[in-house]
Design an enzyme around this catalytic site. Structure first.
Site, PDB file in Angstrom:
ATOM      1  N   GLY A   1     -11.473   9.174  -7.542  1.00 32.15           N
ATOM      2  CA  GLY A   1     -11.297  10.079  -6.441  1.00 32.15           C
ATOM      3  C   GLY A   1     -11.396  11.477  -7.046  1.00 32.15           C
ATOM      4  O   GLY A   1     -10.804  12.461  -6.535  1.00 32.15           O
TER       5      GLY A   1
ATOM      6  N   GLY B   1     -14.011  13.800  -6.382  1.00 33.79           N
ATOM      7  CA  GLY B   1     -14.924  14.666  -5.696  1.00 33.79           C
ATOM      8  C   GLY B   1     -14.122  15.597  -5.004  1.00 33.79           C
ATOM      9  O   GLY B   1     -14.795  16.795  -4.588  1.00 33.79           O
TER      10      GLY B   1
ATOM     11  N   VAL C   1     -19.499  14.932 -15.186  1.00 33.07           N
ATOM     12  CA  VAL C   1     -20.655  13.928 -14.913  1.00 33.07           C
ATOM     13  C   VAL C   1     -20.130  12.961 -13.651  1.00 33.07           C
ATOM     14  O   VAL C   1     -19.044  12.247 -13.767  1.00 33.07           O
ATOM     15  CB  VAL C   1     -21.050  13.023 -16.005  1.00 33.07           C
TER      16      VAL C   1
ATOM     17  N   SER D   1       2.777   8.577  -4.626  1.00 27.55           N
ATOM     18  CA  SER D   1       3.005   9.327  -3.442  1.00 27.55           C
ATOM     19  C   SER D   1       4.506   9.603  -3.273  1.00 27.55           C
ATOM     20  O   SER D   1       5.221   8.385  -3.517  1.00 27.55           O
ATOM     21  CB  SER D   1       2.350   8.792  -2.297  1.00 27.55           C
TER      22      SER D   1
ATOM     23  N   TYR E   1       0.765   1.560   2.676  1.00 26.92           N
ATOM     24  CA  TYR E   1       0.377   2.630   1.863  1.00 26.92           C
ATOM     25  C   TYR E   1       1.499   3.029   1.042  1.00 26.92           C
ATOM     26  O   TYR E   1       1.674   3.038  -0.239  1.00 26.92           O
ATOM     27  CB  TYR E   1       0.291   3.901   2.641  1.00 26.92           C
TER      28      TYR E   1
ATOM     29  N   ALA F   1       1.917   0.121  -1.404  1.00 21.82           N
ATOM     30  CA  ALA F   1       0.929  -0.066  -2.481  1.00 21.82           C
ATOM     31  C   ALA F   1       1.359   1.113  -3.513  1.00 21.82           C
ATOM     32  O   ALA F   1       1.082   0.873  -4.749  1.00 21.82           O
ATOM     33  CB  ALA F   1      -0.335   0.333  -1.767  1.00 21.82           C
ATOM     34  N   LYS F   2       1.702   2.352  -3.182  1.00 20.77           N
ATOM     35  CA  LYS F   2       2.046   3.317  -4.162  1.00 20.77           C
ATOM     36  C   LYS F   2       3.263   2.890  -4.806  1.00 20.77           C
ATOM     37  O   LYS F   2       3.234   3.086  -6.003  1.00 20.77           O
ATOM     38  CB  LYS F   2       2.523   4.622  -3.461  1.00 20.77           C
TER      39      LYS F   2
END
Length: 251
Positions: free
Chosen positions: A13, A15, A61, A144, A155, A158-159
Site C-alpha cells: 500500500g 503508493g 522501486v 486501526s 473492517y 479484520a484489523k
C-alpha cells in the site's frame, strides 16, 4: 553506497497516504524500498517523487501486485531477488463497503475486508519470511483504532485479527531476533481512506475526540514505523502501538 549494501524494506500500500509517507521516511533513513500495490501508475508516480527527493537513484522501486492473490505475490519475491529483507511493512488494506441485504452479500462484504486487511499481510509476510534478515529483521502491521473500539464492522474485526496474528508471529520469529509489532492509527487526514465520505462535521468530531486537538497526518504514523524498524527498537516485539492523539488510551 552500493545498492547491495543498502538496507531493504518492502512496504505494501505504498503508493499514497501512510504507505507513501513510510516509504519516504525509510528512504531518508537509508533504506532501499519496494513499494507494492495494485495500481501500477500510482506506485510509479510515488517512486519517481520519492526517489527524486532522495538524491539516490533507484531508491524506490514499484511492484504492481494484488496481494490477495497468492500467484501475484511472487512478483514481490522476484523483485527482492537474492537480497535480504530488513523490514516488511504491511500497510495494504482499507474499509470496503458494500450491500448487505442477503447472507450472500454479507459473506462477500466480510470476505472482501478480511482479504484486503488480513490476507494481504499474511501472504506478503509468509512469502518474504525466508528472505528476512536473521538476526535483526522487522515486521510491522498497520492496524486501526477501529480494532480497539469498534465502529467498522468487518473492517474492525479484520484489523483486530492482525493483533492476534502479530502475537503468534512475534513468538515464532523471536528466537531469530526478528521483531513483530503493530501500529494502530487513529484518525489520519490527508489519505484516501474516507474517499468522499468525510464531511467537515465528521472531521471536527474526530479531532474533538483526541486529547491533542488535531488530526493525525501520514508522517505521524510513518514516524512510529520508522522507530519500530530502526536499531533502537530491537527489544520491542509483540506490541500494539496506538498513534491516535489520545482518542483511545493505552491498555
Amino acid at each position: 553506497m552500493g545498492a547491495e549494501r543498502q538496507r531493504l524494506a518492502v512496504v505494501s500500500g505504498g503508493g499514497t497516504g501512510i504507505g507513501a509517507a513510510v516509504a519516504r521516511g525509510l528512504v531518508a533513513d537509508g533504506f532501499d524500498v519496494l513499494v507494492v500495490g495494485r495500481r501500477g501508475d500510482v506506485l510509479a508516480a510515488a517512486a519517481r517523487d520519492i526517489t527524486a527527493g532522495s538524491g539516490r537513484a533507484d531508491a524506490v522501486v514499484p511492484v504492481a501486485a494484488d496481494l490477495t492473490d497468492p500467484a501475484q505475490v511472487s512478483a514481490v519475491v522476484d523483485a527482492v531477488g537474492e537480497r535480504t529483507v530488513d523490514a516488511v511493512v504491511n500497510n495494504a488494506g482499507g474499509y470496503l463497503g458494500g450491500p448487505t441485504g442477503t447472507l450472500g452479500e454479507v459473506a462477500s462484504w466480510w470476505r472482501a475486508n478480511l482479504d484486503a486487511n488480513v490476507l494481504t499481510a499474511v501472504l506478503l509476510t509468509e512469502a518474504l519470511l525466508p528472505a528476512l534478515r536473521r538476526p535483526g529483521g522487522r515486521v510491522v502491521l498497520l492496524s486501526s483504532i477501529a480494532a480497539q473500539r469498534g465502529g467498522g464492522g468487518p473492517y474492525s474485526a479484520a484489523k483486530a485479527a492482525l493483533h492476534g496474528w502479530a502475537y503468534d508471529l512475534a513468538g515464532q520469529l523471536g528466537p531469530d531476533q526478528i521483531t513483530v509489532n503493530v501500529v494502530s492509527p487513529g484518525y489520519v487526514a490527508e489519505t484516501e481512506f474516507f474517499g468522499d465520505r468525510m464531511t467537515p462535521e465528521g472531521h471536527a468530531r474526530r479531532v474533538a475526540a483526541t486529547l491533542v486537538g488535531r488530526a493525525g497526518v501520514p508522517d505521524d504514523i510513518a514516524a512510529a514505523v520508522r522507530y519500530l524498524v530502526g536499531p533502537s527498537a530491537g527489544y520491542v516485539t509483540g506490541q500494539v502501538l496506538g498513534v491516535n492523539g489520545g482518542s483511545v488510551l493505552g491498555r
